[in-house]
Enzyme design. Structure first.
Site, PDB file in Angstrom:
ATOM      1  N   SER A  27      -6.659  -2.062  -7.686  1.00  0.00           N
ATOM      2  CA  SER A  27      -5.322  -3.401  -8.161  1.00  0.00           C
ATOM      3  C   SER A  27      -5.913  -4.169  -8.959  1.00  0.00           C
ATOM      4  O   SER A  27      -4.842  -4.460  -9.934  1.00  0.00           O
ATOM      5  CB  SER A  27      -5.038  -3.978  -6.239  1.00  0.00           C
ATOM      6  N   SER A 171       6.303  -3.445  -4.123  1.00  0.00           N
ATOM      7  CA  SER A 171       6.039  -4.708  -4.940  1.00  0.00           C
ATOM      8  C   SER A 171       6.096  -4.103  -6.364  1.00  0.00           C
ATOM      9  O   SER A 171       5.617  -5.030  -7.618  1.00  0.00           O
ATOM     10  CB  SER A 171       5.179  -5.453  -4.374  1.00  0.00           C
ATOM     11  N   ASP A 313      -1.335  -2.163   3.178  1.00  0.00           N
ATOM     12  CA  ASP A 313      -2.186  -1.035   3.540  1.00  0.00           C
ATOM     13  C   ASP A 313      -3.754  -0.823   3.986  1.00  0.00           C
ATOM     14  O   ASP A 313      -4.332   0.074   3.909  1.00  0.00           O
ATOM     15  CB  ASP A 313      -2.996  -1.031   2.000  1.00  0.00           C
TER      16      ASP A 313
END
Length: 437
Positions: A27, A171, A313
């Protein structure tokens, strides 16, 4: 291990401490690549995650005309605050949902025709909310039937302004628009009521601020002014989602693991799996400035009902250790897990059921009973998180095998080796067959 009661720790002596080396955050890498591409100057990304998703992302940046130099310990990206230098490009995102969601908004800033496509797995994943938002910003996008990939983005710069985004399924739609917003002529005001995985949006805004662009988030509205990111040397911290498997391993074996590089200053929401979920199961968790240490209990407790919308997750990680708890575990508010690389609610419950564990599930929830898992072939559905989660179960269950162990290459190519080293460090037997099916 065989003969032990469900939830009984595997250790036979004092807990052993092992240091686990967890690679960089996917990320953080994805956001850093977009920010670096729009920054003034050359950004050096130190300790980059080298995995299928991030390599695909970097190659996508190069296709758009951004110079990306990949060296073993540093990736360098020379940015252009005006947007993609290329006037025509084809970006192949492979299985990377992050690349597929972030690249279109970046491509729209350029001046040209940009094709964005991906694997069959990624083509099946939802993109409609981002498509609606981009068209609402007057970006011309040609999409496949149903709004999925492939897309053709006809870039001509983006004026920006006000838009509403449905971020209830992912998101990443919201983060994609925010990351590119500073290069929009008027910036962006985006309304997104109740986004799923909100900590990932906080991570986005935090990283934007670290590179010199301030924003505000009040109620359901994020405002990003026009501006320019400033290049810098940026350390990629370890992946908190990946670290969850190592923390869970300590939880089910009664041992201790330390993950360096993560700490109380981390902006990754999935660290809450260690700091909030595992303590309710009897684990001792110590969070330092630059490390997190988890010690498992003698007997694992059930956390009861856990709402995991913000940290979905790690849903599979909790499900994988739930059979060893002393009572049923119920996980709720994870409907978006059905829209990931696989239908993860179905995938993890199917895997546990194959191992003899009783489970129940619904549209946005699953429940796992205590039990003694048995060996079985786990069908990963090409989903890295299924293989990683069930590897944790495998520490207590001989003969768990995977149909596609290499699916971990998506985010952690060395996962099986590092996990085997963890087990050896604790003196636990590990059935190597699971890594070679």
């Amino acid at each position: 291990m065989p003969g032990r009661l469900p939830g009984e720790a595997c250790m036979t002596s004092a807990p052993r401490t092992v240091v686990a080396r967890v690679p960089g955050s996917k990320s953080v890498m994805a956001r850093a690549l977009v920010i670096a591409a729009l920054a003034e100057g050359t950004t050096r990304l130190v300790a980059p995650l080298v995995a299928a998703d991030t390599v695909a992302f970097a190659e996508g940046m190069r296709s758009l005309g951004f110079p990306v130099i990949r060296e073993p310990d540093v990736w360098s990206v020379t940015g252009d605050p005006a947007g993609p230098p290329a006037t025509e490009a084809t970006v192949w995102c492979h299985d990377s949902g992050t690349a597929a969601r972030f690249v279109p908004a970046l491509a729209a800033l350029g001046s040209g025709r940009y094709v964005i496509d991906a694997s069959a797995q990624m083509r099946a994943r939802p993109m409609g909310s981002l498509l609606t938002a981009m068209r609402g910003l007057d970006v011309r996008v040609d999409a496949a039937v149903g709004g999925g990939l492939p897309w053709v983005v006809h870039g001509s710069g983006v004026a920006g302004g006000a838009i509403e985004v449905d971020a209830g399924a992912s998101s990443q739609y919201l983060s994609a628009l925010c990351l590119s917003a500073p290069a929009m002529r008027h910036g962006l005001t985006v309304r997104a009521p109740n986004p799923v995985s909100a900590p990932y949006v906080h991570l986005t805004l935090t990283m934007m601020r670290q590179f010199g662009v301030e924003s505000s988030w009040q109620d359901s509205t994020i405002t990003v002014p026009p501006g320019t990111y400033q290049a810098q040397e940026y350390q990629i911290e370890p992946d908190a989602s990946t670290a969850s498997y190592f923390f869970a391993a300590a939880a089910v074996t009664g041992n201790t693991v330390t993950v360096p590089g993560l700490g109380r200053r981390s902006s990754q929401g999935d660290l809450r799996f260690a700091t909030e979920v595992l303590p309710t199961m009897g684990c001792r968790v110590e969070v330092g400035d630059n490390s997190v240490t988890v010690t498992g209990p003698t007997r694992l407790r059930s956390p009861g009902t856990v709402a995991m919308r913000d940290i979905s997750d790690t849903m599979m990680t909790l499900a994988a250790i739930a059979p060893f708890a002393d009572a049923p575990t119920r996980i709720t508010d994870v409907a978006n897990c059905r829209l990931k690389e696989s239908d993860r609610i179905d995938a993890i419950t199917t895997a546990l059921t194959a191992c003899g564990v009783s489970t129940r599930s619904g549209p946005d929830w699953l429940e796992i009973d205590p039990g003694v898992p048995t060996g079985a072939l786990v069908r990963t559905r090409s989903d890295h998180r299924i293989a990683m989660s069930m590897s944790v179960t495998g520490l207590r269950t001989p003969a768990i095998e995977f149909d596609e162990p290499s699916c971990v290459d998506k985010t952690f190519p060395q996962f099986h080796e590092e996990f085997a080293a963890l087990a050896r460090g604790w003196g636990l037997p590990l059935d190597e067959r699971r890594n070679s099916v």
